[in-house]
Design a protein around this motif. Structure first.
Motif, PDB file in Angstrom:
ATOM      1  N   SER A 192      68.464 -47.736 -22.822  1.00  0.00           N
ATOM      2  CA  SER A 192      68.050 -46.442 -23.389  1.00  0.00           C
ATOM      3  C   SER A 192      66.645 -46.018 -22.967  1.00  0.00           C
ATOM      4  CB  SER A 192      68.110 -46.518 -24.914  1.00  0.00           C
ATOM      5  OG  SER A 192      67.246 -47.545 -25.369  1.00  0.00           O
ATOM      6  N   GLY A 193      66.150 -46.604 -21.870  1.00  0.00           N
ATOM      7  CA  GLY A 193      64.771 -46.344 -21.475  1.00  0.00           C
ATOM      8  C   GLY A 193      64.451 -44.892 -21.177  1.00  0.00           C
ATOM      9  N   VAL A 230      70.112 -57.003 -19.810  1.00  0.00           N
ATOM     10  CA  VAL A 230      70.984 -57.297 -20.942  1.00  0.00           C
ATOM     11  C   VAL A 230      72.034 -58.355 -20.563  1.00  0.00           C
ATOM     12  CG1 VAL A 230      72.770 -55.522 -20.634  1.00  0.00           C
ATOM     13  CG2 VAL A 230      71.952 -56.055 -22.893  1.00  0.00           C
ATOM     14  N   LEU A 231      72.351 -58.407 -19.269  1.00  0.00           N
ATOM     15  CA  LEU A 231      73.365 -59.369 -18.814  1.00  0.00           C
ATOM     16  C   LEU A 231      72.841 -60.804 -18.831  1.00  0.00           C
ATOM     17  CD1 LEU A 231      74.885 -57.316 -15.862  1.00  0.00           C
ATOM     18  CD2 LEU A 231      75.839 -57.668 -18.142  1.00  0.00           C
ATOM     19  N   TYR A 247      66.419 -52.724 -18.792  1.00  0.00           N
ATOM     20  CA  TYR A 247      65.945 -53.739 -17.829  1.00  0.00           C
ATOM     21  C   TYR A 247      64.762 -53.233 -16.988  1.00  0.00           C
ATOM     22  CZ  TYR A 247      68.808 -52.020 -13.756  1.00  0.00           C
ATOM     23  OH  TYR A 247      69.374 -51.298 -12.734  1.00  0.00           O
ATOM     24  N   VAL A 248      64.349 -52.014 -17.260  1.00  0.00           N
ATOM     25  CA  VAL A 248      63.186 -51.452 -16.571  1.00  0.00           C
ATOM     26  C   VAL A 248      62.144 -51.103 -17.631  1.00  0.00           C
ATOM     27  CG1 VAL A 248      62.435 -49.402 -15.302  1.00  0.00           C
ATOM     28  CG2 VAL A 248      64.567 -50.520 -14.676  1.00  0.00           C
ATOM     29  N   TYR A 276      73.885 -36.345 -27.853  1.00  0.00           N
ATOM     30  CA  TYR A 276      73.791 -37.434 -28.846  1.00  0.00           C
ATOM     31  C   TYR A 276      73.426 -36.870 -30.222  1.00  0.00           C
ATOM     32  CZ  TYR A 276      73.619 -40.231 -24.548  1.00  0.00           C
ATOM     33  OH  TYR A 276      73.884 -40.772 -23.312  1.00  0.00           O
ATOM     34  N   PHE A 292      73.164 -42.485  -6.939  1.00  0.00           N
ATOM     35  CA  PHE A 292      74.239 -42.426  -7.944  1.00  0.00           C
ATOM     36  C   PHE A 292      75.590 -42.302  -7.253  1.00  0.00           C
ATOM     37  CE2 PHE A 292      71.574 -41.256 -11.754  1.00  0.00           C
ATOM     38  CZ  PHE A 292      72.045 -42.311 -12.530  1.00  0.00           C
ATOM     39  N   TRP A 345      60.164 -48.674 -19.148  1.00  0.00           N
ATOM     40  CA  TRP A 345      60.081 -47.209 -19.206  1.00  0.00           C
ATOM     41  C   TRP A 345      58.910 -46.755 -20.064  1.00  0.00           C
ATOM     42  CZ3 TRP A 345      63.598 -43.428 -17.206  1.00  0.00           C
ATOM     43  CH2 TRP A 345      64.751 -43.928 -16.610  1.00  0.00           C
ATOM     44  N   GLU A 362      78.051 -48.886 -15.805  1.00  0.00           N
ATOM     45  CA  GLU A 362      77.109 -49.481 -14.832  1.00  0.00           C
ATOM     46  C   GLU A 362      77.138 -50.994 -14.949  1.00  0.00           C
ATOM     47  OE1 GLU A 362      73.080 -47.992 -14.866  1.00  0.00           O
ATOM     48  OE2 GLU A 362      73.819 -45.943 -15.003  1.00  0.00           O
ATOM     49  N   LEU A 363      77.145 -51.460 -16.195  1.00  0.00           N
ATOM     50  CA  LEU A 363      77.137 -52.909 -16.402  1.00  0.00           C
ATOM     51  C   LEU A 363      78.403 -53.538 -15.832  1.00  0.00           C
ATOM     52  CD1 LEU A 363      75.740 -53.094 -20.058  1.00  0.00           C
ATOM     53  CD2 LEU A 363      74.500 -53.456 -17.927  1.00  0.00           C
ATOM     54  N   ARG A 365      71.701 -35.010 -22.399  1.00  0.00           N
ATOM     55  CA  ARG A 365      72.170 -36.203 -23.135  1.00  0.00           C
ATOM     56  C   ARG A 365      71.617 -36.183 -24.559  1.00  0.00           C
ATOM     57  NH1 ARG A 365      72.050 -40.290 -18.803  1.00  0.00           N
ATOM     58  NH2 ARG A 365      73.747 -39.676 -17.411  1.00  0.00           N
ATOM     59  N   PHE A 396      76.165 -44.243 -21.808  1.00  0.00           N
ATOM     60  CA  PHE A 396      76.121 -44.098 -20.348  1.00  0.00           C
ATOM     61  C   PHE A 396      75.479 -45.316 -19.682  1.00  0.00           C
ATOM     62  CE2 PHE A 396      77.237 -39.871 -21.510  1.00  0.00           C
ATOM     63  CZ  PHE A 396      78.052 -39.450 -20.466  1.00  0.00           C
ATOM     64  N   VAL A 397      75.886 -46.474 -20.130  1.00  0.00           N
ATOM     65  CA  VAL A 397      75.376 -47.692 -19.493  1.00  0.00           C
ATOM     66  C   VAL A 397      76.494 -48.703 -19.249  1.00  0.00           C
ATOM     67  CG1 VAL A 397      74.659 -48.809 -21.671  1.00  0.00           C
ATOM     68  CG2 VAL A 397      73.530 -49.431 -19.559  1.00  0.00           C
ATOM     69  N   SER A 417      66.788 -40.425 -23.879  1.00  0.00           N
ATOM     70  CA  SER A 417      67.786 -39.508 -24.463  1.00  0.00           C
ATOM     71  C   SER A 417      68.124 -39.919 -25.890  1.00  0.00           C
ATOM     72  CB  SER A 417      69.085 -39.513 -23.647  1.00  0.00           C
ATOM     73  OG  SER A 417      68.840 -39.615 -22.284  1.00  0.00           O
TER      74      SER A 417
HETATM   75  C1  LIG Z   1      72.716 -43.995 -16.621  1.00  0.00           C
HETATM   76  S1  LIG Z   1      71.250 -44.530 -17.424  1.00  0.00           S
HETATM   77  C2  LIG Z   1      71.551 -44.019 -19.073  1.00  0.00           C
HETATM   78  C3  LIG Z   1      70.284 -43.884 -19.838  1.00  0.00           C
HETATM   79  C4  LIG Z   1      70.471 -43.456 -21.292  1.00  0.00           C
HETATM   80  N1  LIG Z   1      71.293 -44.378 -22.022  1.00  0.00           N
HETATM   81  C5  LIG Z   1      70.982 -42.075 -21.404  1.00  0.00           C
HETATM   82  O1  LIG Z   1      72.054 -41.891 -21.983  1.00  0.00           O
HETATM   83  O2  LIG Z   1      70.325 -41.153 -20.924  1.00  0.00           O
HETATM   84  C6  LIG Z   1      71.465 -46.278 -17.521  1.00  0.00           C
HETATM   85  C7  LIG Z   1      70.297 -46.993 -18.159  1.00  0.00           C
HETATM   86  O3  LIG Z   1      70.629 -48.359 -18.295  1.00  0.00           O
HETATM   87  C8  LIG Z   1      69.604 -49.173 -17.777  1.00  0.00           C
HETATM   88  N2  LIG Z   1      70.245 -50.394 -17.276  1.00  0.00           N
HETATM   89  C9  LIG Z   1      71.055 -50.515 -16.197  1.00  0.00           C
HETATM   90  N3  LIG Z   1      71.444 -51.788 -16.054  1.00  0.00           N
HETATM   91  C10 LIG Z   1      70.891 -52.486 -17.076  1.00  0.00           C
HETATM   92  C11 LIG Z   1      70.907 -53.848 -17.468  1.00  0.00           C
HETATM   93  N4  LIG Z   1      71.595 -54.754 -16.761  1.00  0.00           N
HETATM   94  N5  LIG Z   1      70.217 -54.231 -18.569  1.00  0.00           N
HETATM   95  C12 LIG Z   1      69.529 -53.303 -19.301  1.00  0.00           C
HETATM   96  N6  LIG Z   1      69.454 -52.002 -18.960  1.00  0.00           N
HETATM   97  C13 LIG Z   1      70.129 -51.589 -17.859  1.00  0.00           C
HETATM   98  C14 LIG Z   1      68.905 -48.323 -16.726  1.00  0.00           C
HETATM   99  O4  LIG Z   1      67.574 -48.707 -16.504  1.00  0.00           O
HETATM  100  C15 LIG Z   1      69.008 -46.941 -17.353  1.00  0.00           C
HETATM  101  O5  LIG Z   1      67.934 -46.684 -18.210  1.00  0.00           O
END
Ligand SMILES: C[S@@+](CC[C@H](N)C(=O)[O-])C[C@H]1O[C@@H](n2cnc3c(N)ncnc32)[C@H](O)[C@@H]1O
Length: 372
Positions: free
Chosen positions: A109-110, A255-256, A221-222, A84, A54, A224, A280-281, A80, A276-277, A113
């Motif tokens: 959301s895998g 998702v991308l 994308y994983v 929420y 991270f 879970w 990252e995206l 989380r 919280f995604v 949370s």
């Molecule tokens: C920081 S975690 C947040 C998890 C959850 N949303 C939470 O609030 O606890 C980011 C999540 O996004 C997923 N993720 C990251 N990149 C992604 C992508 N390109 N497409 C779909 N899911 C993705 C990860 O596998 C992970 O489960």
């Protein structure tokens, strides 16, 4: 039948479901779901590895290793989920979605949370109960009752075209018409009486759809499912949410990649969440900008989007020489109305709560948008 009646009665009374502390109950649900992770001898070293990935913002390294997933959930899902839960409870617009029928598409959301937090808020959402309208009212004893009822009711049409009366149970400010806007063949709607056949096309009379069902689609994308399946079972049992009230679906894919399937999901969703995604995206700016544009275009008018993420520099977005927060991009989209905004707020876990790990306070931003 008796059991079903009992479950409904309990589910309508949050105090009976949660006991004295909803927060502690939510944590207990996460702890029970993640019990196997806590038993792992490698728990602590795996957690340190996750933290260092991270720190380097190497998100793929965090999530693409299946050994990390149970540890990630056990560590990050509890605070989380609490955050929420309180977020939904604070916003009638979000609670309204939880009365059903509705579909909530949760991107990334895998970890569970969203499942735990949203399900807990569902326990408080009083569904609108429909009562078949009595065509002929007795002029004697029944009249007074009918007049009383008329004060609190309004007429609607159900999806079969039959006249029905809508009655709210408390939370008057959240009362809505429950006329279904969904495609009746949608897999997110289930029959109250008999299961809807998904493969056979028939011209037979439409089955009754369940008016209070909320479908949570957990997109990631994983895969879970080793975490989500036991978690769903614990949520259902500890929060008394049967399939007539809560449907859970998972969707695995990046998702991308903007698959057709994803956009179809978006087009049917009443609420889309990015919790919280998004930052990252935005590691891949170009594809994420396109994703946002396509998702917003595919959202049905009136649907909502909820975005929550770090209020700190993790949510910075550099465009040329300037730095923006990721929400600024969404705030300026013409087809989205900002319904609620908070650039920085804290969720602080009450110190009285107990959990096997230290609970994290979260500083985050919140946006609720409505598609115009
Ligand atoms: C920081 S975690 C947040 C998890 C959850 N949303 C939470 O609030 O606890 C980011 C999540 O996004 C997923 N993720 C990251 N990149 C992604 C992508 N390109 N497409 C779909 N899911 C993705 C990860 O596998 C992970 O489960």
């Amino acid at each position: 039948m008796e059991d079903k009646k009992k479950a409904t009665a309990i589910a309508n009374d949050p105090r009976k479901v949660f006991g004295r502390s909803p927060d502690q109950h939510i944590l207990n649900v996460v702890r029970e779901s993640c019990q196997e992770a806590f038993n792992l001898p490698s728990f602590e070293t795996t957690l340190q590895t996750i933290k260092s990935h991270f720190f380097d913002r190497n998100y793929d390294a965090v999530f693409q290793n299946p050994e990390h997933l149970p540890v990630y959930s056990a560590r990050y899902a509890p605070s989380r989920a609490l955050c929420y839960y309180h977020l939904f409870m604070a916003h009638p617009i979000l609670m309204k979605t939880l009365e059903g029928p509705s579909t909530i598409l949760c991107i990334g959301s895998g970890a569970g949370s969203e499942l735990v937090g949203i399900s807990a808020a569902m326990v408080h959402a009083n569904p609108v109960v429909k009562v078949k309208k009595v065509k002929k009212v007795s002029t004697k004893a029944g009249k007074g009752e009918a007049e009383e009822m008329a004060k609190d009711t309004k007429d609607t049409k159900d999806t079969n075209g039959a006249e029905e009366t809508t009655t709210t149970l408390g939370m008057e400010n959240l009362a809505v018409s429950v006329e279904s806007t969904q495609d009746p063949s949608s897999p997110t709607e289930a029959s109250e009486i008999t299961p809807v056949p998904t493969t056979t096309k028939t011209k037979a009379k439409k089955p009754k759809v369940n008016k209070h069902q909320v479908t949570i689609v957990m997109q990631d994308y994983v895969n879970w499912s080793p975490i989500l399946e036991p978690m769903e079972a614990v949520v259902r049992s500890r929060m008394v949410l049967g399939p007539e009230r809560l449907q859970c679906e998972t969707e695995v894919g990046n998702v991308l990649d903007l698959s057709e399937g994803l956009l179809e999901r978006v087009a049917k969703a009443d609420l889309i969440t990015f919790m919280f995604v998004l930052n990252e995206l935005f590691q891949d700016k170009k594809r994420t900008m396109l994703l946002v544009a396509k998702i917003v275009a595919a959202m049905p008018s009136g649907a909502h989007m909820l975005v929550v993420d770090s209020a700190g520099s993790f949510s910075n977005l550099k465009v040329g020489e300037r730095t923006y927060m990721v929400y600024m991009l969404l705030d300026h989209l013409k087809s989205l109305e900002v319904v609620y905004q908070d650039d920085s707020t804290w969720y602080r876990c009450p110190p009285s709560l107990t959990y096997p790990l230290k609970l994290e306070n979260m500083r985050h931003f919140v946006r609720i948008y409505k598609k115009l």
